[in-house]
Design a protein around this motif. Structure first.
Motif, PDB file in Angstrom:
ATOM      1  N   ALA A  93      -9.115 -27.853 -28.619  1.00  0.00           N
ATOM      2  CA  ALA A  93      -7.888 -27.382 -27.979  1.00  0.00           C
ATOM      3  C   ALA A  93      -8.157 -26.228 -27.014  1.00  0.00           C
ATOM      4  O   ALA A  93      -7.587 -26.182 -25.918  1.00  0.00           O
ATOM      5  CB  ALA A  93      -6.880 -26.972 -29.042  1.00  0.00           C
ATOM      6  N   LYS A  94      -9.019 -25.281 -27.387  1.00  0.00           N
ATOM      7  CA  LYS A  94      -9.336 -24.179 -26.479  1.00  0.00           C
ATOM      8  C   LYS A  94     -10.049 -24.687 -25.231  1.00  0.00           C
ATOM      9  O   LYS A  94      -9.809 -24.200 -24.116  1.00  0.00           O
ATOM     10  CB  LYS A  94     -10.200 -23.140 -27.190  1.00  0.00           C
ATOM     11  CG  LYS A  94      -9.431 -22.305 -28.209  1.00  0.00           C
ATOM     12  CD  LYS A  94     -10.312 -21.228 -28.805  1.00  0.00           C
ATOM     13  CE  LYS A  94      -9.522 -20.397 -29.826  1.00  0.00           C
ATOM     14  NZ  LYS A  94     -10.373 -19.351 -30.442  1.00  0.00           N
ATOM     15  N   THR A  95     -10.916 -25.677 -25.412  1.00  0.00           N
ATOM     16  CA  THR A  95     -11.585 -26.282 -24.248  1.00  0.00           C
ATOM     17  C   THR A  95     -10.564 -26.951 -23.347  1.00  0.00           C
ATOM     18  O   THR A  95     -10.658 -26.867 -22.110  1.00  0.00           O
ATOM     19  CB  THR A  95     -12.634 -27.304 -24.709  1.00  0.00           C
ATOM     20  OG1 THR A  95     -13.582 -26.661 -25.562  1.00  0.00           O
ATOM     21  CG2 THR A  95     -13.365 -27.911 -23.515  1.00  0.00           C
ATOM     22  N   LEU A  96      -9.576 -27.604 -23.945  1.00  0.00           N
ATOM     23  CA  LEU A  96      -8.524 -28.241 -23.152  1.00  0.00           C
ATOM     24  C   LEU A  96      -7.725 -27.206 -22.376  1.00  0.00           C
ATOM     25  O   LEU A  96      -7.358 -27.428 -21.211  1.00  0.00           O
ATOM     26  CB  LEU A  96      -7.608 -29.039 -24.074  1.00  0.00           C
ATOM     27  CG  LEU A  96      -6.514 -29.870 -23.402  1.00  0.00           C
ATOM     28  CD1 LEU A  96      -7.132 -30.946 -22.505  1.00  0.00           C
ATOM     29  CD2 LEU A  96      -5.620 -30.518 -24.451  1.00  0.00           C
ATOM     30  N   ALA A  97      -7.450 -26.057 -22.994  1.00  0.00           N
ATOM     31  CA  ALA A  97      -6.723 -24.991 -22.298  1.00  0.00           C
ATOM     32  C   ALA A  97      -7.525 -24.475 -21.099  1.00  0.00           C
ATOM     33  O   ALA A  97      -6.967 -24.260 -20.009  1.00  0.00           O
ATOM     34  CB  ALA A  97      -6.429 -23.851 -23.272  1.00  0.00           C
ATOM     35  N   ILE A  98      -8.823 -24.268 -21.292  1.00  0.00           N
ATOM     36  CA  ILE A  98      -9.690 -23.830 -20.185  1.00  0.00           C
ATOM     37  C   ILE A  98      -9.689 -24.861 -19.069  1.00  0.00           C
ATOM     38  O   ILE A  98      -9.596 -24.525 -17.878  1.00  0.00           O
ATOM     39  CB  ILE A  98     -11.121 -23.593 -20.704  1.00  0.00           C
ATOM     40  CG1 ILE A  98     -11.149 -22.440 -21.709  1.00  0.00           C
ATOM     41  CG2 ILE A  98     -12.079 -23.316 -19.540  1.00  0.00           C
ATOM     42  CD1 ILE A  98     -12.469 -22.298 -22.450  1.00  0.00           C
ATOM     43  N   ALA A  99      -9.778 -26.134 -19.456  1.00  0.00           N
ATOM     44  CA  ALA A  99      -9.850 -27.213 -18.470  1.00  0.00           C
ATOM     45  C   ALA A  99      -8.585 -27.280 -17.617  1.00  0.00           C
ATOM     46  O   ALA A  99      -8.655 -27.392 -16.390  1.00  0.00           O
ATOM     47  CB  ALA A  99     -10.076 -28.536 -19.183  1.00  0.00           C
ATOM     48  N   THR A 100      -7.417 -27.227 -18.252  1.00  0.00           N
ATOM     49  CA  THR A 100      -6.168 -27.324 -17.497  1.00  0.00           C
ATOM     50  C   THR A 100      -5.960 -26.099 -16.610  1.00  0.00           C
ATOM     51  O   THR A 100      -5.423 -26.216 -15.495  1.00  0.00           O
ATOM     52  CB  THR A 100      -4.973 -27.505 -18.444  1.00  0.00           C
ATOM     53  OG1 THR A 100      -4.993 -26.470 -19.447  1.00  0.00           O
ATOM     54  CG2 THR A 100      -5.022 -28.862 -19.125  1.00  0.00           C
ATOM     55  N   LEU A 101      -6.397 -24.932 -17.083  1.00  0.00           N
ATOM     56  CA  LEU A 101      -6.278 -23.731 -16.246  1.00  0.00           C
ATOM     57  C   LEU A 101      -7.112 -23.874 -14.979  1.00  0.00           C
ATOM     58  O   LEU A 101      -6.643 -23.568 -13.865  1.00  0.00           O
ATOM     59  CB  LEU A 101      -6.727 -22.505 -17.041  1.00  0.00           C
ATOM     60  CG  LEU A 101      -6.693 -21.166 -16.297  1.00  0.00           C
ATOM     61  CD1 LEU A 101      -5.280 -20.827 -15.862  1.00  0.00           C
ATOM     62  CD2 LEU A 101      -7.262 -20.045 -17.169  1.00  0.00           C
ATOM     63  N   ILE A 102      -8.352 -24.345 -15.129  1.00  0.00           N
ATOM     64  CA  ILE A 102      -9.221 -24.542 -13.953  1.00  0.00           C
ATOM     65  C   ILE A 102      -8.627 -25.589 -13.016  1.00  0.00           C
ATOM     66  O   ILE A 102      -8.602 -25.409 -11.790  1.00  0.00           O
ATOM     67  CB  ILE A 102     -10.630 -24.953 -14.410  1.00  0.00           C
ATOM     68  CG1 ILE A 102     -11.301 -23.810 -15.174  1.00  0.00           C
ATOM     69  CG2 ILE A 102     -11.495 -25.358 -13.213  1.00  0.00           C
ATOM     70  CD1 ILE A 102     -12.628 -24.193 -15.810  1.00  0.00           C
ATOM     71  N   LEU A 103      -8.140 -26.681 -13.589  1.00  0.00           N
ATOM     72  CA  LEU A 103      -7.546 -27.738 -12.765  1.00  0.00           C
ATOM     73  C   LEU A 103      -6.356 -27.224 -11.962  1.00  0.00           C
ATOM     74  O   LEU A 103      -6.229 -27.499 -10.759  1.00  0.00           O
ATOM     75  CB  LEU A 103      -7.098 -28.895 -13.658  1.00  0.00           C
ATOM     76  CG  LEU A 103      -8.067 -30.042 -13.897  1.00  0.00           C
ATOM     77  CD1 LEU A 103      -7.475 -31.027 -14.899  1.00  0.00           C
ATOM     78  CD2 LEU A 103      -8.406 -30.756 -12.602  1.00  0.00           C
ATOM     79  N   GLY A 104      -5.468 -26.505 -12.629  1.00  0.00           N
ATOM     80  CA  GLY A 104      -4.285 -26.001 -11.945  1.00  0.00           C
ATOM     81  C   GLY A 104      -4.634 -25.081 -10.791  1.00  0.00           C
ATOM     82  O   GLY A 104      -4.094 -25.197  -9.686  1.00  0.00           O
ATOM     83  N   LEU A 105      -5.555 -24.134 -11.040  1.00  0.00           N
ATOM     84  CA  LEU A 105      -5.973 -23.224  -9.975  1.00  0.00           C
ATOM     85  C   LEU A 105      -6.660 -23.977  -8.839  1.00  0.00           C
ATOM     86  O   LEU A 105      -6.484 -23.650  -7.659  1.00  0.00           O
ATOM     87  CB  LEU A 105      -6.919 -22.168 -10.551  1.00  0.00           C
ATOM     88  CG  LEU A 105      -6.299 -21.173 -11.547  1.00  0.00           C
ATOM     89  CD1 LEU A 105      -7.378 -20.273 -12.135  1.00  0.00           C
ATOM     90  CD2 LEU A 105      -5.214 -20.344 -10.868  1.00  0.00           C
ATOM     91  N   GLY A 106      -7.432 -25.025  -9.189  1.00  0.00           N
ATOM     92  CA  GLY A 106      -8.112 -25.809  -8.161  1.00  0.00           C
ATOM     93  C   GLY A 106      -7.153 -26.544  -7.255  1.00  0.00           C
ATOM     94  O   GLY A 106      -7.334 -26.586  -6.024  1.00  0.00           O
ATOM     95  N   PHE A 107      -6.106 -27.125  -7.826  1.00  0.00           N
ATOM     96  CA  PHE A 107      -5.114 -27.834  -7.003  1.00  0.00           C
ATOM     97  C   PHE A 107      -4.361 -26.868  -6.090  1.00  0.00           C
ATOM     98  O   PHE A 107      -4.127 -27.162  -4.906  1.00  0.00           O
ATOM     99  CB  PHE A 107      -4.125 -28.590  -7.892  1.00  0.00           C
ATOM    100  CG  PHE A 107      -4.649 -29.913  -8.379  1.00  0.00           C
ATOM    101  CD1 PHE A 107      -5.328 -30.770  -7.537  1.00  0.00           C
ATOM    102  CD2 PHE A 107      -4.444 -30.307  -9.695  1.00  0.00           C
ATOM    103  CE1 PHE A 107      -5.807 -31.984  -7.985  1.00  0.00           C
ATOM    104  CE2 PHE A 107      -4.916 -31.524 -10.160  1.00  0.00           C
ATOM    105  CZ  PHE A 107      -5.595 -32.365  -9.301  1.00  0.00           C
TER     106      PHE A 107
END
Length: 394
Positions: free
Chosen positions: A272-286
């Motif tokens: 779950a923490k990895t998923l949180a990191i992943a979505t944060l990076i994705l959002g900032l990237g978009f």
């Protein structure tokens, strides 16, 4: 031919079969997905017309994926249904080489959407089950999909500029036929269905609902971006077809080492923490992609975004397999994809088409990043309330 395939299934290692499937399938996707909406734009179709094409796929996913997933689990028809969907997808892709107007393209896009929708959840459930049973790192299987996508998107950007888009559709259809051959080697866990007396229902707990919301928000974001990322590249690069292939190649190539290490990251921080990191990076990237003014800037931002997607694509499958009994993976994947790949993209594509016509592709990317930011908040809430504790497997 059947005996040779049976021999291949029995002798080849599960990791090889899963990796080869992802390599072939995502190679076929990379051959046409980065270019198809640019092709429609070149035909003179409007943003709203392209958005209507984009809406067909999520509508088909919403209507058919839960039914296909449940049927696969109940009847044990995983391989048969996957092969049928791949065959119809190949025929649809070849057929797209010929129509040139909105009304003639429309029925082919409907056929493609109905056939293609169940492929990913069916295959993911089968390969994720193989990874669980044989104690394989799922990320090391999935990374080969990014390898295939990187290679074919780069070569496609070069080759389609010389041969034209009709050739693209014909060759893509042939490649999808090859995917069907490889798909016949995947396991479909018949032993688990034999021991199940009564079909169970998919979980309805807070974790499952959170997964549906997260995939819904991420699906909405990717559906908006996938429609008009080619238009953003062409706008910033001055119409370069080469850049259409280079950027997806760079992004997919960056995903490979991330997916290779994704299971180690999950082992250290938790799924779950990895998923949180992943979505944060994705959002900032978009959001960053929507704010740049030069085409070259899309490359470092795309690489940053790829780190998020590499982690997300592994973490979300891991989270699903931790929460869902193995003999219900296809059913759960069908329900999750109905929202994440169906309902939310159905709404998002129309909004994306409107934003594209009014303000251009940059606004589409910024809104997509905001959607994924909301997904990060949902993951954070789940972590705070301890929703994502692994459940017992069947």
């Amino acid at each position: 031919m059947g005996s040779r395939l049976a021999l291949w299934r029995s002798n080849a290692r599960p990791g090889v079969r899963g990796s080869l499937y992802y390599l072939c399938f995502w190679s076929s996707v990379g051959m046409y997905v980065p270019f198809i909406n640019v092709y429609f734009t070149n035909l003179g179709l409007s943003g709203q017309q392209i958005a209507m094409f984009g809406a067909i796929s999520p509508l088909a996913v919403l209507l058919f994926n839960p039914l296909v997933g449940a049927t696969a689990d109940r009847r044990g028809w995983h391989v048969q249904l996957l092969l049928s969907m791949l065959a119809f997808t190949a025929l649809s892709q070849i057929a797209l080489a010929f129509p040139t107007s909105f009304l003639t393209i429309l029925p082919v896009m409907v056929m493609l959407a109905v056939a293609r929708g169940p492929i990913a959840p069916l295959a993911d459930s089968m390969i994720a089950g193989m990874a669980v049973r044989h104690q394989l790192a799922y990320g090391k299987l999935r990374l080969w999909g990014s390898v295939g996508y990187a290679v074919t998107s780069l070569l496609g950007g070069i080759w389609w500029a010389k041969t034209g888009y009709p050739t693209m559709f014909i060759l893509t259809g042939c490649m999808t036929g090859l995917v069907a051959i490889v798909a016949n080697s995947l396991d479909h866990t018949p032993e688990l269905r034999k021991t199940t007396v009564k079909p169970a229902k998919a979980p309805r707990d807070a974790a499952f609902i959170a997964i549906v919301i997260i995939t819904g928000l991420v699906g909405a974001a990717f559906s908006m971006v996938s429609m008009f990322d080619g238009n953003l590249i062409q706008k910033l690069s001055g119409g370069s077809t080469m850049m259409l292939g280079i950027l997806p190649c760079v992004i997919a190539s960056t995903e490979v080492p991330v997916m290779l290490k994704a299971d180690q990251v999950i082992a250290r921080f938790g799924t779950a923490k990895t998923l949180a990191i992943a979505t944060l990076i994705l959002g900032l990237g978009f959001i960053g992609s929507g704010m740049v003014s030069e085409a070259w800037m899309l490359i470092p931002i795309g690489m940053f975004r790829a780190c998020g997607f590499g982690l997300y694509s592994v973490a979300i499958i891991r989270l699903i397999t931790e929460r869902i009994p193995t003999n219900l993976l296809a059913t759960a994947q069908g329900l999750i994809s109905a929202i994440g790949g169906g309902l939310s993209p159905l709404l998002a594509t129309q909004a994306g088409g409107y934003m594209f016509d009014v303000s251009g592709p940059q606004l589409v990317f910024i809104v997509a990043g905001t959607c994924i930011g909301l997904a990060t908040l949902v993951v954070g809430l789940g972590l705070k309330l301890n929703w994502f504790k692994p459940a017992a497997q069947v």
